[in-house]
Design an enzyme around this catalytic site. Structure first.
Site, PDB file in Angstrom:
ATOM      1  N   GLU A  14       0.841  -1.194   0.000  1.00  0.00           N
ATOM      2  CA  GLU A  14       0.000   0.000   0.000  1.00  0.00           C
ATOM      3  C   GLU A  14       0.874   1.241   0.000  1.00  0.00           C
ATOM      4  O   GLU A  14       1.851   1.329   0.759  1.00  0.00           O
ATOM      5  CB  GLU A  14      -0.916   0.025   1.221  1.00  0.00           C
ATOM      6  N   THR A  45      -4.074   4.671  -1.673  1.00  0.00           N
ATOM      7  CA  THR A  45      -5.088   5.168  -0.743  1.00  0.00           C
ATOM      8  C   THR A  45      -5.840   6.353  -1.335  1.00  0.00           C
ATOM      9  O   THR A  45      -5.382   7.028  -2.253  1.00  0.00           O
ATOM     10  CB  THR A  45      -4.461   5.580   0.597  1.00  0.00           C
ATOM     11  N   TYR A  46      -7.004   6.608  -0.759  1.00  0.00           N
ATOM     12  CA  TYR A  46      -7.929   7.585  -1.330  1.00  0.00           C
ATOM     13  C   TYR A  46      -8.688   8.284  -0.221  1.00  0.00           C
ATOM     14  O   TYR A  46      -9.022   7.673   0.801  1.00  0.00           O
ATOM     15  CB  TYR A  46      -8.912   6.851  -2.256  1.00  0.00           C
ATOM     16  N   HIS A  74      -8.165   2.517  -4.128  1.00  0.00           N
ATOM     17  CA  HIS A  74      -9.069   2.638  -2.987  1.00  0.00           C
ATOM     18  C   HIS A  74     -10.266   3.503  -3.390  1.00  0.00           C
ATOM     19  O   HIS A  74     -10.146   4.424  -4.199  1.00  0.00           O
ATOM     20  CB  HIS A  74      -8.376   3.317  -1.812  1.00  0.00           C
ATOM     21  N   ARG A 104     -15.959   2.089   3.512  1.00  0.00           N
ATOM     22  CA  ARG A 104     -16.864   3.162   3.909  1.00  0.00           C
ATOM     23  C   ARG A 104     -16.123   4.478   3.986  1.00  0.00           C
ATOM     24  O   ARG A 104     -16.590   5.500   3.486  1.00  0.00           O
ATOM     25  CB  ARG A 104     -17.499   2.837   5.261  1.00  0.00           C
ATOM     26  N   GLY A 105     -14.971   4.497   4.651  1.00  0.00           N
ATOM     27  CA  GLY A 105     -14.236   5.725   4.881  1.00  0.00           C
ATOM     28  C   GLY A 105     -14.553   6.305   6.250  1.00  0.00           C
ATOM     29  O   GLY A 105     -15.469   5.851   6.950  1.00  0.00           O
ATOM     30  N   GLN A 182      -6.756  -4.871   8.675  1.00  0.00           N
ATOM     31  CA  GLN A 182      -6.086  -3.750   9.312  1.00  0.00           C
ATOM     32  C   GLN A 182      -4.855  -4.303  10.038  1.00  0.00           C
ATOM     33  O   GLN A 182      -4.753  -5.514  10.282  1.00  0.00           O
ATOM     34  CB  GLN A 182      -7.035  -3.098  10.307  1.00  0.00           C
TER      35      GLN A 182
END
Length: 307
Positions: A14, A45-46, A74, A104-105, A182
């Site tokens: 990542e 990532t986003y 992402h 979801r974020g 995670q």
């Protein structure tokens, strides 16, 4: 019937969009180093903010145009409309992206802030599958690979660990292909997650997310962000280390022990969080002999198919 070897462990990393020209140069070096290990993909990532969205798309463009790496984009749904998400997925497809990590974020800090049309990741997965069906020709009648997040330790907003398992099962039912965990700091946390998920009916692969952390302050920030308590022995060792090389070795040793246990327990591969630094990440995968194992498996498969 020909016999094919077992699938080699997957390998992915990542990275995140750089914030400064200096960070961009450092990331270019990191991408070159990661590419030399021949990973399956590199996730980008986003964040839903316009600036983060722009830099994410720029980095995906860079990876596609100037490297041999395959980007996994992402995508978060908090604060977004269905139309915006649809446009983003279509844009990913037009760029040549063939994998999305659907999440979801983070919820807005303001309880009354805009949360968007989709409150949960499973709705985003369903939207991605609808857009995929509408773009069957562009995809060559293929599918987008959809990854999701999984939590070895209870999510801070979740009422229970079992609720997290039920959420993961819902993501699978909506069309997820695999999950990436995670970060975690105890081997039994990954093993326990997989056992509970399988009992509940989750059958998709669950890939352990590993971080060869080399900075005690980063470890503390990570703990604050995720709600995952850091290993006290790891924190103490990093605090006592006197050099960057020593801290890197400590982080790699710790991550390698987690990875070995996960692979022994049947993990399909590893996903390495890099923080845009390649040294610890590449030392970790070399310590696990993943490039060699994956290359041997490819050669063995080619030989058998050609026989």
């Amino acid at each position: 019937m020909p016999h094919y070897p077992a699938t080699p462990p997957s390998l992915s990393y990542e990275v995140y969009p750089p914030a400064t020209p200096r960070a961009r140069e450092a990331l270019n070096t990191t991408l070159d180093a990661l590419a030399a290990t021949h990973p399956d993909f590199v996730s980008v990532t986003y964040s839903g903010t316009p600036e983060r969205r722009r830099t994410t798309l720029e980095l995906i463009h860079q990876i596609l145009d100037h490297t041999r790496l395959r980007p996994l984009a992402h995508l978060t749904c908090v604060g977004e409309s269905a139309d915006t998400l649809t446009d983003l997925v279509r844009h990913f497809i037009s760029l040549g992206v063939r994998g999305v990590l659907a999440m979801r974020g983070d919820l807005p800090a303001d309880p009354n802030g805009e949360r968007g049309e989709y409150p949960f990741a499973r709705y985003l997965i369903e939207l991605i599958r609808r857009v995929e069906a509408q773009n069957a020709v562009a995809l060559g009648a293929g599918r987008l690979s959809i990854g999701v997040a999984a939590y070895p330790v209870r999510h801070p907003e979740s009422p229970s660990f079992q609720h997290d398992i039920e959420v993961l099962l819902g993501k699978q039912r909506s069309g997820a292909d695999y999950a990436i965990t995670q970060v975690y700091f105890r081997p039994e946390e990954y093993t326990g997650l997989v056992a509970a998920a399988r009992t509940a009916g989750v059958s998709i692969p669950i890939v352990p997310g590993l971080l060869p952390v080399d900075d005690v302050r980063r470890l503390e920030r990570l703990s604050a962000m995720t709600g995952v308590a850091p290993d006290p022995l790891l924190a103490a060792a990093l605090e006592a280390a006197r050099t960057e090389s020593e801290r890197t070795r400590i982080g790699v040793d710790f991550a390698a022990s987690l990875a070995r246990r996960a692979l022994e327990d049947g993990a399909p591969g590893v996903h390495v969080y890099t923080f845009n630094k390649h040294r610890g990440a590449t030392e970790l995968v070399e310590r696990l002999e993943l490039p060699r194992r994956r290359a041997d498996a490819r050669l063995d498969s080619a030989a058998r198919v050609g026989a």
